[in-house]
Design a protein around this motif. Sequence first.
Motif, PDB file in Angstrom:
ATOM      1  N   PHE A   1     -15.250  43.953-112.333  1.00 32.72           N
ATOM      2  CA  PHE A   1     -15.299  44.630-113.849  1.00 32.72           C
ATOM      3  C   PHE A   1     -17.046  44.793-113.885  1.00 32.72           C
ATOM      4  O   PHE A   1     -17.543  43.635-113.917  1.00 32.72           O
ATOM      5  CB  PHE A   1     -14.809  43.599-114.297  1.00 32.72           C
ATOM      6  N   PHE A   2     -16.987  46.076-114.099  1.00 28.00           N
ATOM      7  CA  PHE A   2     -18.855  46.880-114.339  1.00 28.00           C
ATOM      8  C   PHE A   2     -19.014  47.512-116.079  1.00 28.00           C
ATOM      9  O   PHE A   2     -17.817  47.708-116.610  1.00 28.00           O
ATOM     10  CB  PHE A   2     -18.673  47.170-113.320  1.00 28.00           C
TER      11      PHE A   2
ATOM     12  N   THR B   1     -13.732  34.394-116.173  1.00 25.87           N
ATOM     13  CA  THR B   1     -12.642  34.581-115.120  1.00 25.87           C
ATOM     14  C   THR B   1     -12.864  33.614-113.866  1.00 25.87           C
ATOM     15  O   THR B   1     -13.963  32.843-113.978  1.00 25.87           O
ATOM     16  CB  THR B   1     -13.249  36.280-114.611  1.00 25.87           C
ATOM     17  N   SER B   2     -12.363  33.817-112.654  1.00 21.72           N
ATOM     18  CA  SER B   2     -12.682  32.909-111.856  1.00 21.72           C
ATOM     19  C   SER B   2     -12.582  33.570-110.106  1.00 21.72           C
ATOM     20  O   SER B   2     -13.578  32.752-109.138  1.00 21.72           O
ATOM     21  CB  SER B   2     -10.940  32.095-111.630  1.00 21.72           C
ATOM     22  N   ARG B   3     -12.274  34.910-110.363  1.00 22.65           N
ATOM     23  CA  ARG B   3     -12.515  36.006-109.017  1.00 22.65           C
ATOM     24  C   ARG B   3     -13.152  37.239-109.290  1.00 22.65           C
ATOM     25  O   ARG B   3     -13.687  36.874-107.764  1.00 22.65           O
ATOM     26  CB  ARG B   3     -10.678  35.637-108.407  1.00 22.65           C
ATOM     27  N   ILE B   4     -12.426  37.874-109.707  1.00 24.70           N
ATOM     28  CA  ILE B   4     -13.488  39.408-110.105  1.00 24.70           C
ATOM     29  C   ILE B   4     -15.274  38.903-110.575  1.00 24.70           C
ATOM     30  O   ILE B   4     -15.320  37.848-110.410  1.00 24.70           O
ATOM     31  CB  ILE B   4     -12.964  40.153-111.107  1.00 24.70           C
ATOM     32  N   ARG B   5     -15.375  39.843-108.962  1.00 25.01           N
ATOM     33  CA  ARG B   5     -17.393  40.117-109.622  1.00 25.01           C
ATOM     34  C   ARG B   5     -17.583  41.182-110.350  1.00 25.01           C
ATOM     35  O   ARG B   5     -16.551  41.334-111.628  1.00 25.01           O
ATOM     36  CB  ARG B   5     -17.589  41.248-108.246  1.00 25.01           C
ATOM     37  N   LEU B   6     -19.056  40.624-111.254  1.00 25.18           N
ATOM     38  CA  LEU B   6     -19.556  40.923-112.441  1.00 25.18           C
ATOM     39  C   LEU B   6     -20.706  41.588-112.539  1.00 25.18           C
ATOM     40  O   LEU B   6     -21.242  41.550-111.559  1.00 25.18           O
ATOM     41  CB  LEU B   6     -19.370  39.973-113.044  1.00 25.18           C
TER      42      LEU B   6
ATOM     43  N   ARG C   1     -20.342  35.237-108.310  1.00 27.59           N
ATOM     44  CA  ARG C   1     -19.435  36.667-108.852  1.00 27.59           C
ATOM     45  C   ARG C   1     -20.758  37.688-108.845  1.00 27.59           C
ATOM     46  O   ARG C   1     -20.010  39.273-109.203  1.00 27.59           O
ATOM     47  CB  ARG C   1     -18.633  36.565-109.181  1.00 27.59           C
ATOM     48  N   VAL C   2     -22.340  37.661-109.263  1.00 28.35           N
ATOM     49  CA  VAL C   2     -22.606  38.588-109.670  1.00 28.35           C
ATOM     50  C   VAL C   2     -23.699  40.022-109.248  1.00 28.35           C
ATOM     51  O   VAL C   2     -24.141  40.031-107.877  1.00 28.35           O
ATOM     52  CB  VAL C   2     -23.393  37.925-110.777  1.00 28.35           C
ATOM     53  N   GLU C   3     -23.828  41.271-109.230  1.00 30.21           N
ATOM     54  CA  GLU C   3     -24.381  42.176-109.124  1.00 30.21           C
ATOM     55  C   GLU C   3     -24.845  43.243-109.925  1.00 30.21           C
ATOM     56  O   GLU C   3     -24.333  42.557-111.032  1.00 30.21           O
ATOM     57  CB  GLU C   3     -23.778  43.022-108.229  1.00 30.21           C
ATOM     58  N   LEU C   4     -25.865  43.581-109.687  1.00 32.15           N
ATOM     59  CA  LEU C   4     -27.073  43.937-110.641  1.00 32.15           C
ATOM     60  C   LEU C   4     -27.230  45.463-109.898  1.00 32.15           C
ATOM     61  O   LEU C   4     -27.732  45.793-109.495  1.00 32.15           O
ATOM     62  CB  LEU C   4     -28.896  43.293-110.590  1.00 32.15           C
TER      63      LEU C   4
END
Length: 307
Positions: free
Chosen positions: A33-34, A65-70, A99-102
Amino acid sequence: MDLRVFTEPQQGATYETLLRVAKAAEDLNYGAFFRSDHYLHMGSVSGLPGPTDAWITLAGLARETSRIRLGTLMTAGTFRLPGVLAIHVAQVDEMSGGRVELGLGSGWYEAEHEAYGIPFPKEKFGRLEEQLAIVTGLWATPVGERFAFDGKYYQLKESPALPKPAQSRVPVIIGGHGAKRTPALAARYADEFNIPFASVADTEQQFARVRAAAEQAGRKGDELVYSNALVACVGKTDSEVKRRADAIGRDAEELKANGLAGSPAEVVERIAQYQAAGSQRMYLQMLDLDDLDHLELIATEVMSQLG
């Protein structure tokens, strides 16, 4: 092909709406989810109830949330000092369990800066280059050592370079259409290169530029993930496609030409064209955040057909 949900909350969304979308995306096994990073709506919409901050939102979602990347497409470099941004992202990464991406860009929407009193510098690309060096440099500094940076726009002295993200490396996304400086910047700092709202031909050309720049910088072109961001408008029938296009103020035929629109079979075929051009990941710009049936349709009838 990794399908990810990409939202534009500045057009009008509460945190609760974003939470519903993020949880639905997680339940439907989307890759991430972005959200965008804007403080002012665009176009004729009212933008009510008003903007939500990208990293405050992601902090909340990290705990719910527990699995989805953000992550963000793209955090505006004009909104945050790079040292502070490194702290924000590292903290949200820890809150999410890694789980984070920048996604980080220079910032471009001058009106939102004027509306909220944010400086809008003339030279943004040079600042972005320094921001990337600082953020990645702070994270890479071993615990117990100090980080310093003496740039044209930013200076850091004796920074303890804390906190560290939960991940050994937070993926950094750089994107755009620029032919020279953007590929060079991606080659130096990016884990992923994203091209937004581009044709198949333009996608292939830009990916080739980035690959060449990476190899020139001493990296393998395949070290990067290559992705697209495109508007999604999928329906089982033409009338359903039109209804969804009308709901976001767009023309269905235009979206078929320039986005991911049409029946599930048509969209699968369209994605295959981008995949042949080198795309490994699709950010589906979902503009009607109340239409969770749209997410489910794509998950069950498009995602299930992709390799």
